[in-house]
Design an enzyme around this catalytic site. Structure first.
Site, PDB file in Angstrom:
ATOM      1  CG  ASP A  71      -2.091   0.916   1.114  1.00  0.00           C
ATOM      2  OD1 ASP A  71      -2.273   1.510   0.040  1.00  0.00           O
ATOM      3  OD2 ASP A  71      -2.847   1.037   2.090  1.00  0.00           O
ATOM      4  CG  ASP A  72      -0.380   4.985   0.148  1.00  0.00           C
ATOM      5  OD1 ASP A  72      -1.149   4.721  -0.798  1.00  0.00           O
ATOM      6  OD2 ASP A  72      -0.668   5.802   1.032  1.00  0.00           O
ATOM      7  CB  CYS A  97      -7.078   2.986  -0.937  1.00  0.00           C
ATOM      8  SG  CYS A  97      -6.636   1.330  -0.382  1.00  0.00           S
ATOM      9  CG  HIS A 150     -10.122   0.714   1.781  1.00  0.00           C
ATOM     10  ND1 HIS A 150      -8.946   1.242   2.260  1.00  0.00           N
ATOM     11  CD2 HIS A 150     -11.121   1.419   2.376  1.00  0.00           C
ATOM     12  CE1 HIS A 150      -9.217   2.226   3.098  1.00  0.00           C
ATOM     13  NE2 HIS A 150     -10.525   2.351   3.180  1.00  0.00           N
TER      14      HIS A 150
END
Length: 240
Positions: free
Chosen positions: A28-29, A67, A121
């Protein structure tokens, strides 16, 4: 901008070549600020080694800078304007109930499919049709340091006193953006989930059943928390 890095590993050990095992890793990210992408300041030896062994995509883009829309798009093969998932709350089973997800497709071909950590998510983590067994999200503290936890406690008490609930309460109770805990990897959620993923892989390897295992790391998404020894790899005075 929302970035994610995705890794797919295929193994044919003990299986017919046409039915390889799949280990699917979502981060993530994680932007392409890695040594394998030319950023020589970053210490990323393990990812660099994977990049050398596999295929490194130099022009790959996220589907949307949010997301959930990106994750749903990736797992269904449909664009966000088709899934109608444009925020963090919409469940794609409400907008495209007949969609077949990537792992659901593997299940239809006789695979065992399981997920650990962050693949979808929020409320969609437990997407029932996508997995052979319930999703494992993992339980671990967000912060290790007393000072960080004290901040969270004070913010939460203030928010409760103001009558906040649900998402508003969680947002108002967010703690520090950074922490370098004097702890082992498994203290934080990603480390604990990584150990669980290793155990699951070992168990699946013994079973001989073809599998699709999805493992999602939630960092480097905020808050930026990790064991102190990883922060110590960098000299902040020399960072550009």
């Amino acid at each position: 901008m929302k970035f994610s890095v995705l890794f797919l590993f295929f193994s044919t050990v003990g299986l017919a070549v046409e039915r390889p095992n799949v280990l699917f890793i979502a981060v993530d990210d994680l932007r392409p600020d890695l040594a394998c992408y030319g950023n020589e300041q970053i210490v990323s030896p393990h990812i660099d080694r994977l990049a050398e062994r596999g295929t490194l995509f130099e022009r790959a883009y996220c589907q949307q800078a949010v997301c959930s829309p990106s994750r749903v798009s990736l797992m269904t093969g449909l664009r966000p304007d088709t899934t109608k998932v444009m925020n963090l709350e919409t469940d794609f089973r409400d907008t495209i109930p007949e969609a077949v997800t990537l792992s659901q497709f593997f299940i239809s071909k006789g695979y065992y499919a399981a997920s650990i950590g962050k693949i979808y998510h929020g409320n969609m983590l437990d997407e029932e049709f996508s997995w052979s067994v319930p999703h494992v999200r993992g339980n671990a503290p967000t912060y290790a340091n007393k000072a960080s936890n004290d901040i969270v406690r004070r913010l939460r008490e203030k928010a409760v006193a103001e009558g906040l609930k649900g998402a508003a309460l969680r947002k108002a109770s967010l703690g520090p953006a950074f922490e370098a805990g004097e702890v082992e990897d498994e203290f934080y959620r990603d480390g604990a989930n990584a150990l669980e993923a290793v155990k699951r892989l070992e168990s699946l390897a013994e079973s001989g059943e073809p599998f699709f295992l999805a493992f999602g790391l939630s960092k480097p998404h905020l808050p930026f928390v990790s064991p102190k020894r990883y922060w110590d790899l960098y000299d902040r005075e020399k960072l550009q």
